[in-house]
Write an enzyme that holds these catalytic residues in place. Sequence first.
Site, PDB file in Angstrom:
ATOM      1  N   HIS A 179       0.841  -1.093  -0.283  1.00 44.94           N
ATOM      2  CA  HIS A 179       0.021  -0.072  -0.109  1.00 44.94           C
ATOM      3  C   HIS A 179       0.894   1.293   0.065  1.00 44.94           C
ATOM      4  O   HIS A 179       1.355   1.577   0.955  1.00 44.94           O
ATOM      5  CB  HIS A 179      -0.976  -0.128   1.105  1.00 44.94           C
ATOM      6  CG  HIS A 179      -2.115   0.869   1.232  1.00 44.94           C
ATOM      7  ND1 HIS A 179      -2.062   1.984   0.306  1.00 44.94           N
ATOM      8  CD2 HIS A 179      -3.143   1.158   1.898  1.00 44.94           C
ATOM      9  CE1 HIS A 179      -3.163   2.791   0.663  1.00 44.94           C
ATOM     10  NE2 HIS A 179      -3.959   2.272   1.432  1.00 44.94           N
ATOM     11  N   HIS A 182      -2.544   6.988  -1.053  1.00 40.05           N
ATOM     12  CA  HIS A 182      -3.660   7.786  -0.258  1.00 40.05           C
ATOM     13  C   HIS A 182      -2.932   8.425   1.008  1.00 40.05           C
ATOM     14  O   HIS A 182      -3.457   8.673   1.935  1.00 40.05           O
ATOM     15  CB  HIS A 182      -4.585   6.702   0.036  1.00 40.05           C
ATOM     16  CG  HIS A 182      -5.198   6.080  -0.924  1.00 40.05           C
ATOM     17  ND1 HIS A 182      -5.921   4.821  -1.043  1.00 40.05           N
ATOM     18  CD2 HIS A 182      -5.259   6.157  -2.378  1.00 40.05           C
ATOM     19  CE1 HIS A 182      -6.496   4.346  -2.108  1.00 40.05           C
ATOM     20  NE2 HIS A 182      -5.934   5.268  -2.840  1.00 40.05           N
ATOM     21  N   TYR A 184      -0.824   7.228   3.160  1.00 37.83           N
ATOM     22  CA  TYR A 184      -0.026   6.433   4.348  1.00 37.83           C
ATOM     23  C   TYR A 184       1.348   6.418   4.086  1.00 37.83           C
ATOM     24  O   TYR A 184       2.141   7.140   3.277  1.00 37.83           O
ATOM     25  CB  TYR A 184      -0.729   5.316   4.205  1.00 37.83           C
ATOM     26  CG  TYR A 184      -2.122   5.211   4.432  1.00 37.83           C
ATOM     27  CD1 TYR A 184      -2.952   5.510   5.898  1.00 37.83           C
ATOM     28  CD2 TYR A 184      -3.200   5.091   3.678  1.00 37.83           C
ATOM     29  CE1 TYR A 184      -4.169   5.728   5.995  1.00 37.83           C
ATOM     30  CE2 TYR A 184      -4.569   5.372   3.616  1.00 37.83           C
ATOM     31  CZ  TYR A 184      -5.038   5.646   4.720  1.00 37.83           C
ATOM     32  OH  TYR A 184      -6.329   5.621   5.195  1.00 37.83           O
TER      33      TYR A 184
HETATM   34  C1  LIG Z   1     -14.832   1.384   2.704  1.00 38.30           C
HETATM   35  C2  LIG Z   1     -13.692   1.708   2.072  1.00 38.30           C
HETATM   36  C3  LIG Z   1     -12.498   1.377   2.564  1.00 38.30           C
HETATM   37  C4  LIG Z   1     -11.106   1.521   1.551  1.00 38.30           C
HETATM   38  N1  LIG Z   1     -10.116   0.950   2.009  1.00 38.30           N
HETATM   39  C5  LIG Z   1      -8.984   0.948   1.469  1.00 38.30           C
HETATM   40  C6  LIG Z   1      -7.825   0.313   1.730  1.00 38.30           C
HETATM   41  O1  LIG Z   1      -7.779  -0.369   3.028  1.00 38.30           O
HETATM   42  N2  LIG Z   1      -6.614   0.433   0.880  1.00 38.30           N
HETATM   43  C7  LIG Z   1      -6.841   1.021  -0.172  1.00 38.30           C
HETATM   44  O2  LIG Z   1      -5.742   1.165  -0.979  1.00 38.30           O
HETATM   45  N3  LIG Z   1      -7.694   1.626  -0.778  1.00 38.30           N
HETATM   46  C8  LIG Z   1      -8.904   1.671   0.351  1.00 38.30           C
HETATM   47  N4  LIG Z   1      -9.955   2.342  -0.362  1.00 38.30           N
HETATM   48  C9  LIG Z   1      -9.926   2.570  -1.679  1.00 38.30           C
HETATM   49  C10 LIG Z   1     -10.603   1.604  -2.605  1.00 38.30           C
HETATM   50  O3  LIG Z   1      -9.673   0.581  -2.757  1.00 38.30           O
HETATM   51  C11 LIG Z   1     -10.964   2.160  -4.144  1.00 38.30           C
HETATM   52  O4  LIG Z   1      -9.791   2.843  -4.623  1.00 38.30           O
HETATM   53  C12 LIG Z   1     -11.947   3.384  -4.173  1.00 38.30           C
HETATM   54  O5  LIG Z   1     -13.068   2.978  -3.125  1.00 38.30           O
HETATM   55  C13 LIG Z   1     -12.300   3.621  -5.471  1.00 38.30           C
HETATM   56  O6  LIG Z   1     -12.955   2.670  -6.168  1.00 38.30           O
HETATM   57  P1  LIG Z   1     -14.422   2.458  -6.238  1.00 38.30           P
HETATM   58  O7  LIG Z   1     -15.080   3.641  -6.905  1.00 38.30           O
HETATM   59  O8  LIG Z   1     -14.780   1.158  -7.224  1.00 38.30           O
HETATM   60  O9  LIG Z   1     -15.156   2.234  -5.040  1.00 38.30           O
HETATM   61  C14 LIG Z   1     -11.222   1.947   0.450  1.00 38.30           C
HETATM   62  C15 LIG Z   1     -12.611   2.449   0.188  1.00 38.30           C
HETATM   63  C16 LIG Z   1     -13.777   2.417   0.630  1.00 38.30           C
HETATM   64  C17 LIG Z   1     -15.251   2.686   0.067  1.00 38.30           C
END
Ligand SMILES: Cc1cc2nc3c(=O)[nH]c(=O)nc-3n(C[C@H](O)[C@H](O)[C@H](O)COP(=O)(O)O)c2cc1C
Length: 375
Positions: A179, A182, A184
């Site tokens: 990871h 974002h 981190y």
């Molecule tokens: C509830 C939630 C938790 C997420 N947790 C992570 C995470 O642990 N690691 C990460 O890289 N992105 C995380 N994301 C981002 C998602 O991996 C993804 O990039 C983002 O939701 C956009 O994709 P989508 O539009 O298909 O939801 C999270 C997103 C959501 C909605």
Amino acid sequence: MTVTASPASRAAEILSRPVTLNGLTVPNRIAMAPMTRMFSPGGVAGEDVRSYYARRAAAGVGLIVTEGTYVGHDSAGQSDRVPRFHGEEQLAGWAKVAEAVHAEGGTIVPQLWHIGMVRKEGQAPYPEAPAVGPSGIRTDGTEGAGKAMTRRDLDDVIGAFAEAAAAAERIGFDGVELHGAHGYLIDQFLWAGTNRRTDAYGGDPVARTRFAAEIVAAVRANVSPDFPVIFRYSQWKQDAYEARLAETPQELEAILSPLAAAGVDAFHASTRRYWIPEFEGSDLNLAGWTKKLTGRPTITVGSVGLDGDFIGAFMGEGSPVQGIDDLLDRLEREEFDMVAVGRALLQDPEWASKVLAGRFDELKPYDAAALKTLS
Ligand SMILES: Cc1cc2nc3c(=O)[nH]c(=O)nc-3n(C[C@H](O)[C@H](O)[C@H](O)COP(=O)(O)O)c2cc1C
């Protein structure tokens, strides 16, 4: 006479092509995006987490990237409900998740995570541990909120990622995702806004990439040569949607080249909307540029399968509805190789099987209530 394939048969044909990431063959082009769910008390993924992932594998998701899971460093996280990727009980829980996904014909990689300066004081699982980062600066610019990492800290964290990767291979996972996105820890080094170091880990983009590249190299050295190492990164940060690591393709190349050289097999370029061009003068999105610059397979992500209203509600702004044709066109042009789906897959565990079968009319509209359950 030209025969135009229907969107349904086109989706089935293009998305069901297998794809290779180093030694791993993924049965189709659909990945589940990593999503933190906080359903793992004591950091242990239990039966409900296992069936949550297995259900999606059974319904056609080719590659599951798990929710972020903490590496074995006291400052890595801040919730006792986020699964950990160290400790006997925790790894035993994860081994069963991998087994269940394989039994359904899917593949799975854990997303290895250290949150760095996002950590608040006094939080579980190790309340006394400090927030650590390149310069003790949070992504919102707050200074002095944590500890600038020493040489010893850097070595400890690099070692924690390498150990977690070895554990992933040992307990039956198909690869790992690091990871680096974002805002981190790894991203805090990549981004000039949080990295003010004056040693070899700060300065120009190549120096800021050094920590990430050392993690990749240590991971690579600790797993089999054909075990896939995926690196997820983003321009945006949790507290700063408009932040950018790279303003030009040249700057992006300076960051990605050392990572590819260190042993990244595939990149996962995290964007909030996959169809937005990354740099002026080209339609390529971030995943497209990543593939063009590194030659590595890439995964795109961002609002696939969501309707405009929901995007607006989640992101705090309006957005056009995007159909699947544009996505299929880009896959067909090999701009990128896989597409990760997040929220649409939370809502509908059968999203992939419906899309692969062209049953678009059966897709369920997104409701934020899906965030609250592990259904
Ligand atoms: C509830 C939630 C938790 C997420 N947790 C992570 C995470 O642990 N690691 C990460 O890289 N992105 C995380 N994301 C981002 C998602 O991996 C993804 O990039 C983002 O939701 C956009 O994709 P989508 O539009 O298909 O939801 C999270 C997103 C959501 C909605």
